[in-house]
Each structure stands twice: as C-alpha cells, then as structure tokens.
Design an enzyme around this catalytic site. Sequence first.
Site, PDB file in Angstrom:
ATOM      1  N   TYR A  55      19.909  -4.842   3.493  1.00  0.00           N
ATOM      2  CA  TYR A  55      19.113  -5.998   3.084  1.00  0.00           C
ATOM      3  C   TYR A  55      20.077  -7.108   2.667  1.00  0.00           C
ATOM      4  CZ  TYR A  55      14.920  -2.999   3.055  1.00  0.00           C
ATOM      5  OH  TYR A  55      13.887  -2.149   3.386  1.00  0.00           O
ATOM      6  N   PRO A 207       2.466  -1.336   2.304  1.00  0.00           N
ATOM      7  CA  PRO A 207       1.053  -0.985   2.087  1.00  0.00           C
ATOM      8  C   PRO A 207       0.117  -2.188   2.215  1.00  0.00           C
ATOM      9  CG  PRO A 207       2.203  -1.126  -0.006  1.00  0.00           C
ATOM     10  CD  PRO A 207       3.260  -1.230   1.070  1.00  0.00           C
ATOM     11  N   LEU A 208       0.702  -3.400   2.155  1.00  0.00           N
ATOM     12  CA  LEU A 208      -0.120  -4.618   2.254  1.00  0.00           C
ATOM     13  C   LEU A 208       0.001  -5.238   3.626  1.00  0.00           C
ATOM     14  CD1 LEU A 208       0.955  -6.103  -1.193  1.00  0.00           C
ATOM     15  CD2 LEU A 208      -0.929  -4.535  -0.676  1.00  0.00           C
ATOM     16  N   GLY A 211       1.879  -8.340   3.334  1.00  0.00           N
ATOM     17  CA  GLY A 211       1.193  -9.404   2.596  1.00  0.00           C
ATOM     18  C   GLY A 211      -0.142  -9.794   3.193  1.00  0.00           C
ATOM     19  N   PHE A 212      -0.367  -9.412   4.450  1.00  0.00           N
ATOM     20  CA  PHE A 212      -1.574  -9.870   5.139  1.00  0.00           C
ATOM     21  C   PHE A 212      -2.850  -9.345   4.479  1.00  0.00           C
ATOM     22  CE2 PHE A 212      -4.365 -11.056   8.491  1.00  0.00           C
ATOM     23  CZ  PHE A 212      -3.706 -12.042   9.209  1.00  0.00           C
ATOM     24  N   GLY A 215      -5.119 -11.220   1.828  1.00  0.00           N
ATOM     25  CA  GLY A 215      -6.094 -12.254   2.175  1.00  0.00           C
ATOM     26  C   GLY A 215      -5.577 -13.663   1.882  1.00  0.00           C
TER      27      GLY A 215
HETATM   28  N1  NAP Z   1      11.777   1.905   5.907  1.00  0.00           N
HETATM   29  C1  NAP Z   1      11.564   0.788   6.534  1.00  0.00           C
HETATM   30  O1  NAP Z   1      11.777   0.667   7.747  1.00  0.00           O
HETATM   31  C2  NAP Z   1      11.013  -0.402   5.787  1.00  0.00           C
HETATM   32  C3  NAP Z   1      10.568  -1.519   6.489  1.00  0.00           C
HETATM   33  C4  NAP Z   1      10.024  -2.591   5.768  1.00  0.00           C
HETATM   34  C5  NAP Z   1       9.957  -2.520   4.378  1.00  0.00           C
HETATM   35  N2  NAP Z   1      10.429  -1.419   3.730  1.00  0.00           N
HETATM   36  C6  NAP Z   1      10.377  -1.329   2.236  1.00  0.00           C
HETATM   37  O2  NAP Z   1       9.011  -1.383   1.842  1.00  0.00           O
HETATM   38  C7  NAP Z   1       8.798  -2.408   0.886  1.00  0.00           C
HETATM   39  C8  NAP Z   1       7.401  -2.971   1.025  1.00  0.00           C
HETATM   40  O3  NAP Z   1       7.158  -3.458   2.338  1.00  0.00           O
HETATM   41  P1  NAP Z   1       7.040  -4.999   2.680  1.00  0.00           P
HETATM   42  O4  NAP Z   1       7.614  -5.765   1.548  1.00  0.00           O
HETATM   43  O5  NAP Z   1       7.610  -5.190   4.027  1.00  0.00           O
HETATM   44  O6  NAP Z   1       5.482  -5.250   2.828  1.00  0.00           O
HETATM   45  P2  NAP Z   1       4.249  -5.204   1.822  1.00  0.00           P
HETATM   46  O7  NAP Z   1       4.584  -4.482   0.595  1.00  0.00           O
HETATM   47  O8  NAP Z   1       3.105  -4.718   2.625  1.00  0.00           O
HETATM   48  O9  NAP Z   1       3.982  -6.750   1.529  1.00  0.00           O
HETATM   49  C9  NAP Z   1       4.902  -7.583   0.913  1.00  0.00           C
HETATM   50  C10 NAP Z   1       4.331  -8.989   0.929  1.00  0.00           C
HETATM   51  O10 NAP Z   1       3.124  -9.004   0.178  1.00  0.00           O
HETATM   52  C11 NAP Z   1       3.169 -10.046  -0.793  1.00  0.00           C
HETATM   53  N3  NAP Z   1       2.495  -9.537  -2.002  1.00  0.00           N
HETATM   54  C12 NAP Z   1       2.872  -8.508  -2.783  1.00  0.00           C
HETATM   55  N4  NAP Z   1       2.013  -8.327  -3.805  1.00  0.00           N
HETATM   56  C13 NAP Z   1       1.068  -9.264  -3.666  1.00  0.00           C
HETATM   57  C14 NAP Z   1      -0.081  -9.613  -4.424  1.00  0.00           C
HETATM   58  N5  NAP Z   1      -0.425  -8.920  -5.515  1.00  0.00           N
HETATM   59  N6  NAP Z   1      -0.839 -10.656  -3.995  1.00  0.00           N
HETATM   60  C15 NAP Z   1      -0.506 -11.357  -2.886  1.00  0.00           C
HETATM   61  N7  NAP Z   1       0.577 -11.071  -2.115  1.00  0.00           N
HETATM   62  C16 NAP Z   1       1.360 -10.040  -2.518  1.00  0.00           C
HETATM   63  C17 NAP Z   1       4.642 -10.303  -1.040  1.00  0.00           C
HETATM   64  O11 NAP Z   1       4.799 -11.625  -1.480  1.00  0.00           O
HETATM   65  P3  NAP Z   1       6.144 -12.174  -2.201  1.00  0.00           P
HETATM   66  O12 NAP Z   1       7.269 -11.853  -1.252  1.00  0.00           O
HETATM   67  O13 NAP Z   1       5.873 -13.625  -2.316  1.00  0.00           O
HETATM   68  O14 NAP Z   1       6.312 -11.492  -3.496  1.00  0.00           O
HETATM   69  C18 NAP Z   1       5.249 -10.049   0.335  1.00  0.00           C
HETATM   70  O15 NAP Z   1       5.167 -11.193   1.120  1.00  0.00           O
HETATM   71  C19 NAP Z   1       9.931  -3.416   1.175  1.00  0.00           C
HETATM   72  O16 NAP Z   1      10.199  -4.245   0.071  1.00  0.00           O
HETATM   73  C20 NAP Z   1      11.069  -2.476   1.512  1.00  0.00           C
HETATM   74  O17 NAP Z   1      11.676  -1.991   0.331  1.00  0.00           O
HETATM   75  C21 NAP Z   1      10.923  -0.357   4.422  1.00  0.00           C
END
Ligand code: NAP
Length: 329
Positions: A55, A207-208, A211-212, A215
């Site tokens: 990262y 899990p989101l 972010g999508f 909503g």
């Molecule tokens: N193993 C793998 O291949 C892999 C791949 C991808 C990710 N990951 C790990 O998984 C973690 C989570 O996945 P992800 O970050 O890709 O996706 P995610 O958790 O599904 O979504 C993150 C997004 O949601 C937004 N968000 C979070 N909480 C919110 C809320 N309460 N209300 C509105 N929007 C919200 C965040 O905004 P902000 O950014 O503005 O806070 C960010 O844009 C990553 O941080 C990483 O550590 C692993």
Amino acid sequence: MNRRLGINGPLVSAIGLGCMGMSGAYGPSDEKESIATIERALELGHNFLDTADYYRLGHNEELISQAIKDKREKAFLSVKTGQLVTPGPDGSMTPGPVCGHPDYLRNAVFYSLRRLKTDYIDLYTQGRVDPTVPIEETVGALADLVQKGVIRYIGLSEASPDSIRKAAAVHPITALQIEYSLWSRDIEAEVLPTIRKLGIGLVAYAPLSRGFLSGEIRTPNDLKDSRVNMPRYQGENFYKNLALVEQIKMLATEKGCTPTQLAIAWVLAQGDDIITIPGTKRINYLEANIASENVQLNREDLQSIEAIMPAGIVSGTRYPERFMNALNR
Ligand SMILES: NC(=O)c1ccc[n+]([C@@H]2O[C@H](COP(=O)([O-])OP(=O)(O)OC[C@H]3O[C@@H](n4cnc5c(N)ncnc54)[C@H](OP(=O)(O)O)[C@@H]3O)[C@@H](O)[C@H]2O)c1
C-alpha cells in the site's frame, strides 16, 4: 465484539479497520486524521488493523507505526505481502506481478517490521497466490517465519480451494482474506465450505463494495480513483447497481440503521467464523461502522435482504479483467 479467527487462532475484533484508503487508494487522505482513526479504533478495542507492504510502498505501514507507538500490544497487525508494485513518475502505483518466492518473503517481512517499528507481525498473509511458485513453498517460507517468531499466524488472500488445501497441509492457515459482501458472494459455493472444513477463519474485505453500499456515491463522476476502472461502477452497471442500493437503503431505514451498517451486519451474520475489515480514513465513519455490531438481523431481515439482493444480482465484475485474471480461482 471479539471473534476467534480460525479454529485455534487468536481472538480479534469482529469489526477491524482496513487501512488501505489511508494511502491514497480512494482519493486523497489526511495523515493526521488517518492516524487518529487508527488510534480511535484501538481505543474502542477494535484491534484488527489491516495493511499491506504494497500500500503505497510501505506508506501505510509507516502510518500504522505512528498510531501504535507505545501501544503495540493493543493492536493485532494483519499485513499482506507478495504483490509487486511499479511506481509511476506521476505518483501512480501499478500493481505488477505476484511474488510468492520464499527468498522474497523472508526478505519482505523484515522491511515490514522495520516500517512498523515492531519485532513481530500477528497475521502475515500472502496477498495473492503466485502461479509460478508451488503454494507449498510459499507457505513453507511463512512457516519458517513463525518458527523464528517474527510472525504469529499465516494467512492467504484470494486463494482457490485447491491452493488452500495444499497450503493447510504444510502449516495451519489461520485466515483467508477475500472479498465478501452483499455484492460479492461467489465464495459461498466452494471457498467458504472449504475453509470451514479446515477450521480457517474468514477476513471479509470490501464489505461495503468499496463504499458503494453506503448509498453515498450517486453518479460515476463521484469517483475519481481506481474505482473508475471497476466494471461495477461504470456506465449502465453503475445505475443498475445504484437502484439495488436504494432498496437496501429503505430496508436500513426500517431497521433504524444506515445501509453501510446493514451491509456490515449482513457479513457478520453469515457466521461466527467471519470477521470484516471495512476501510475508512475517517473517525466518524469508523465509529458508525463499529456501531454495526448493534444491528441484529433476524431471519426475516435476512430473507428481506436476500429478496432484494440474491447472490449474483449485481451487474459487472468486482475487478477489471486483468485483475480478475490474477485471482487464483
Ligand atoms: N486482500 C485484498 O486483495 C484486498 C483488496 C482490497 C482491500 N483490502 C483490505 O480491505 C479493506 C476494506 O476494503 P475497501 O477499503 O477496499 O472497501 P470497503 O471497506 O468496502 O469500502 C471502503 C470505502 O467505503 C467508504 N466508507 C467506509 N465507511 C463508510 C461509512 N460509514 N459511510 C460512508 N462511506 C464509508 C470509505 O470512505 P473513506 O475512504 O472516505 O473513508 C471508502 O471509500 C481495505 O482497507 C484493505 O485493508 C484487501
């Protein structure tokens, strides 16, 4: 709320913190707020911090090191490795090939320890399966690191059932980190039953759906980062998927929670062997996400969610084709 990760693994927070977005994955981030967000997670007893050495070339680990300074024992560090990255002159990062070579891993872990300013990593995860190296060799190298005491537990990410079985025959695998959400359910057919049989825990990432599912992303123009390349968030798919989110939003309102909280609660309701790591760089989002623990979904709620979003209903794949091809399926 804590859950055991893997049948003989450690107790960790069921809702962890994904730190990837703090290093620019989803638009600009503020370092002070990122560090404060990690500190707040620890303060609230949510110890599972997820990062990767790739990262932004270790930037994410360096941020975490500042937040865990003087409180290392409060954190459970989940570090992924094995994804090579090529930095561009404009600051962009292009994911390169995967590397699961033993020499690479034995070396990479010491760089991570140095950036994290610690002498052990709790969970060290091979970020993708290297198709050019037998998984037994990759896991063999990780097992040596357990022996040396520099890592405590071994994880895999985005591994196929076959790779998981082969890996587990070499050394206990504590967790599989893989995308799992209302919108990414393909693991339910084979991967989930395989890890359950082997007593491996699940770390559900995104899990989101990046972010999508909150909503709050209303038009494709709201996205100005790597998500623009993801088929789910493009053109017609975007609007079809947004219509699904609208329905989830209504259900969430009835339950007195936000769609984000409903999405996290849904993941946690899929089994006690699952933890999840919603990603954020903001304290207010972190606190709202943690409050998902209080959302109780009964059988009727789960049925209503299923009626709106049965597996496979989402339009578009979760990664662009090149990255889909790099998954070990
Ligand atoms: N193993 C793998 O291949 C892999 C791949 C991808 C990710 N990951 C790990 O998984 C973690 C989570 O996945 P992800 O970050 O890709 O996706 P995610 O958790 O599904 O979504 C993150 C997004 O949601 C937004 N968000 C979070 N909480 C919110 C809320 N309460 N209300 C509105 N929007 C919200 C965040 O905004 P902000 O950014 O503005 O806070 C960010 O844009 C990553 O941080 C990483 O550590 C692993």
